[in-house]
Design an enzyme around this catalytic site. Structure first.
Site, PDB file in Angstrom:
ATOM      1  N   GLY A   1     -28.501  15.966 -26.397  1.00  0.00           N
ATOM      2  CA  GLY A   1     -28.773  15.743 -24.979  1.00  0.00           C
ATOM      3  C   GLY A   1     -27.494  15.634 -24.167  1.00  0.00           C
ATOM      4  CB  VAL A   2     -27.059  16.050 -20.500  1.00  0.00           C
ATOM      5  CG1 VAL A   2     -25.917  16.100 -19.508  1.00  0.00           C
ATOM      6  CG2 VAL A   2     -27.813  17.365 -20.510  1.00  0.00           C
ATOM      7  N   GLY A   3     -24.697  14.139 -21.742  1.00  0.00           N
ATOM      8  CA  GLY A   3     -24.119  12.827 -21.489  1.00  0.00           C
ATOM      9  C   GLY A   3     -23.011  12.474 -22.458  1.00  0.00           C
ATOM     10  CB  SER A   4     -20.694   9.632 -22.468  1.00  0.00           C
ATOM     11  OG  SER A   4     -20.118   9.919 -21.214  1.00  0.00           O
TER      12      SER A   4
ATOM     13  CD  GLU B   1     -31.281  20.513 -20.651  1.00  0.00           C
ATOM     14  OE1 GLU B   1     -32.472  20.478 -20.994  1.00  0.00           O
ATOM     15  OE2 GLU B   1     -30.730  19.586 -20.038  1.00  0.00           O
TER      16      GLU B   1
ATOM     17  CG  ASN C   1     -28.930  11.239 -14.828  1.00  0.00           C
ATOM     18  OD1 ASN C   1     -28.474  10.616 -13.862  1.00  0.00           O
ATOM     19  ND2 ASN C   1     -28.270  11.378 -15.943  1.00  0.00           N
TER      20      ASN C   1
ATOM     21  N   GLY D   1     -34.337  18.235 -20.193  1.00  0.00           N
ATOM     22  CA  GLY D   1     -34.924  18.948 -21.334  1.00  0.00           C
ATOM     23  C   GLY D   1     -35.342  18.039 -22.465  1.00  0.00           C
TER      24      GLY D   1
END
Lengths: 480, 480
Positions: free
Chosen positions: A259-262, A286, A376, A380
């Site tokens: 997943g997106v992020g740090s 993604e 946010n 996805g």
């Protein structure tokens, strides 16, 4: 500006941003490119923010975009509605104050929904490109829902960004699905294959303005991995290495998604520590984040498929400097291909996504703090969690410097249900929920909670188990 | 028994149920055929219930099965675990008393999960058939996960049911997917096409026993449509007729799906009242219920695809008497084909599924009364709700004779999230949630609540709107 001749084909008239903004009606549904904080238009949104007219725009993106859209348009009071994802503190505050109406949808299905008018009648698409002709453009650093957006909109405004290499065309695989009924499956047979074209073609009648910009993306900054991130990555590694041994679908190849992020970026960066033996390791996700650059360079990752080069500015520079080499292994697709449920299933993806909190039954809240304040959007997460061969939720056991447990009796908002993912990882271990009943899940999930909160969670479980019910619950909880 | 020669190929030895039961180990993972209350084995489960041994079986079906499994095995204390769906009061009570461990999963993904051992190491498959040979069988009234189960199990026991017509073979389209990675999409190009075979083939080494039975299915009884069912059907009709006019994906064809149960059956029965004009109308769902027989007979439905002939005994008789004619228009598939996310998407299905309750934000609880006591299981609701072109939740506005509102501030268990479906229908109208923010959704959903509860719900909304947050919530609610 340099090499403009290579960027804008002969006969395509160029205008300034303010003139281009005139193509936007005051209550237009504006479809903007951008995903993962990159590849979004900059000059035209800025001109719309400064527009003398009183605008009431619906702004629709594929994913996260920059401050020209989600700060400036909001601060100018020109944005009335926003779909389906945002990442900026200004837009977040406006949504939580309900000054901007917002609703988030699963990314994989969103392009169709926009084309079919679920969010209003699409007026104008404002798209960032690295080159444009009379009836084609080459996307910049993300694709997102660009093909659907351009197909859906009546009018098209293109911003040509000359700070990004034209050679980005080598990474793009642009593809537009037919609408139902009886449409074909996406004919992608392997994760790094290609089914489309480097260019997005459009009806030349739609093109109303082309604007030049030399402004770089304003992408996410990733924080350095915390100790918790590193421990979570270690636990994930141990789990994956055992799973690789036993799972027959993972013997020759493993497709991973983060997943997106740090935390996602930290997990990507820790990939090289995993013993994959002779397997082909592919990223099918993604976003392509900085953490994957080393894995590509080291050759441990044979390819990466995504819809966004969601890199830091340093990461972008590294990729841009060597774009032709990276283009051998990296492919960018529309978001309804990168996140397509059928493809995630066909490739047998192992997906790792985060959450705000998770409850003792395995339900995950990924979007709303306290069930009310949006972070946010779901992005996805649902596409991957549900359609993966193995869906994993990874999250630190606490928030607010340890004061708040992210493992709670009952999450205040559910984005991923107990029926979706299979595994939960924290810095305290791995809860493998496959086949576990709710009562069993409670025990396994408490075991990966922070030790400071386990006694209270166990007390909750005891009280819940005094009551009848397949899902044991107790009305009294100090946690809610 | 009659025509046994046509049912059991030469050389296949037949045994009695007690002997066949010996092939089941005391702690076996037993995979049984059956879906929608039909096509399940009867004699061998009954023999297992009467077995002298102390059994601790894990019983896995595709969907709902009859009393020989979910009553008798439970009452005999021989069932320790049960996945992923059940419909009987005896099994339901045992699960709610946590005497039987249970967890439910999305139907579309369940066959793979069983093959990969997510619910234990599959031991024996017990399958009802209308005919069997050394290395093939013809399924009876449902397919469910039969192909995956037979592929997964070490041993195979077949019950040949001679009360069901051998000609059922004409409706079957048996197909087994490869496992990931890089498996092919299911090559079904149109909803009533065929991609497989009438027979299920198996490794002859697996076949350990064949048993005969002349016992009919014990399927659901459908109640007569209530006044609420009829009004919901009317509201759905009005909505669908407007949607047919505006939705470009529905101009030539509409694929419909209705959830299992009496409301679903009533909605199927009301299909003939909808003005479809020249469109081809197709049913692409999980179960074929009585309500569809008239629609087929009248020619208003050009075909039906499902995984189960979940008919009443009267409906079965009507179909069996004319099986060859019905087989032109009716096809039964494995549940991972009937419910496949990619196919639901490709065909642009409009799906209508029910719920126990729904909240003001659009989250739906489809499985657990009060968030704790299970009803049946999620079944295919999630497969259709999320992957449909248009996902519709239809439910009566109240339960318990009007004493309880099914529209509540916050559902106590979430199976379908606000990100999934698009529309809610009750007997008080239609809430079209497309593009609506949470605050807007609250208003639209209250408008379809029962009038007796609207004032309280509006008060809740007012209190919630006093607080900041994208999802407006209030801690104090008389509803929970």
């Amino acid at each position: 500006m340099t090499d403009a001749d290579d960027r804008i084909a002969d006969g395509v008239p160029v205008t300034d941003a303010a003139t281009a903004a005139d193509a936007v009606e005051p209550d237009d549904v504006v479809l903007v490119s951008g995903f993962g904080g990159v590849g979004y238009p900059k000059r035209v949104p800025e001109a719309l923010a400064a527009d003398d007219r009183d605008l009431s725009l619906t702004v629709i993106s594929g994913g996260g975009v920059g401050g020209e859209i989600d700060d400036e348009l909001v601060e100018a009071g020109q944005m009335a509605r926003r779909y389906p994802f945002q990442t900026r503190s200004v837009s977040r505050a406006a949504i939580n104050d309900r000054e901007v109406e917002f609703h988030d949808r699963h990314i994989s299905r969103f392009g169709d929904e926009v084309r079919l008018g679920d969010f209003g009648d699409p007026g104008v698409a404002v798209i960032e490109a690295v080159a444009v002709g009379e009836d084609w453009l080459i996307p910049s650093t993300s694709i997102g829902h660009m093909p659907s957006f351009v197909a859906a909109a009546d009018r098209l405004v293109v911003e040509v960004n000359e700070t990004q290499p034209r050679l980005l065309e080598h990474v793009h695989d642009v593809y537009l699905r037919d609408l139902p009924p009886n449409r074909d499956p996406i004919p992608l047979e392997e994760p790094i294959g290609r089914v489309g074209s480097p260019k997005l073609e459009f009806d030349p009648e739609k093109l109303v303005a082309v604007v030049e910009t030399d402004r770089p993306d304003d992408p996410y900054d990733f924080r350095e991995p915390t100790e918790a991130d590193t421990t979570i990555a270690d636990n994930l590694r141990t789990f994956l290495e055992a799973e690789l041994k036993r799972n027959p679908t993972l013997q020759e190849q493993i497709c991973l998604q983060f997943g997106v992020g740090s935390l996602g970026n930290a997990l990507m960066g820790a990939l090289s520590e995993i013993e994959f033996a002779d397997r082909e390791v592919i990223y099918f996700g993604e976003v392509f984040q900085d953490g994957l650059l080393d894995a590509i360079d080291e050759g441990m990752l044979s390819g990466a498929s995504a819809t966004s080069l969601a890199l830091s500015l340093e990461g972008q520079e590294r990729l841009f400097d060597d774009i032709e080499r990276y283009a051998d292994d990296v492919v960018l697709r529309p978001a309804d291909v990168s996140n397509n449920p059928a493809l995630i299933d066909q490739f047998g993806v192992v997906g790792v996504n985060s959450a705000v909190d998770i409850d003792l039954y395995g339900n995950a809240n990924a979007t709303h703090i306290g069930g009310t304040r949006i972070v946010n959007g779901i992005g996805g997460g649902g596409d991957f969690n549900r359609n993966c061969r193995l869906g994993i939720i990874a999250l630190p056991s606490t928030a607010a410097g340890g004061d708040i447990s992210r493992v709670v009796p009952s999450v205040p908002h559910v984005d991923h249900t107990e029926h979706d993912h299979s595994v939960v990882v924290t810095e305290y271990g791995v809860a493998d929920l496959r086949g576990a009943s709710p009562a069993e899940r409670m025990g396994a999930i408490i075991d990966v909670a922070h030790p400071d909160f386990r006694a209270d969670l166990r007390e909750y479980r005891e009280r819940a188990l005094e009551n009848r019910g397949h899902v044991p619950v107790s009305a009294d909880s100090e946690f809610r």
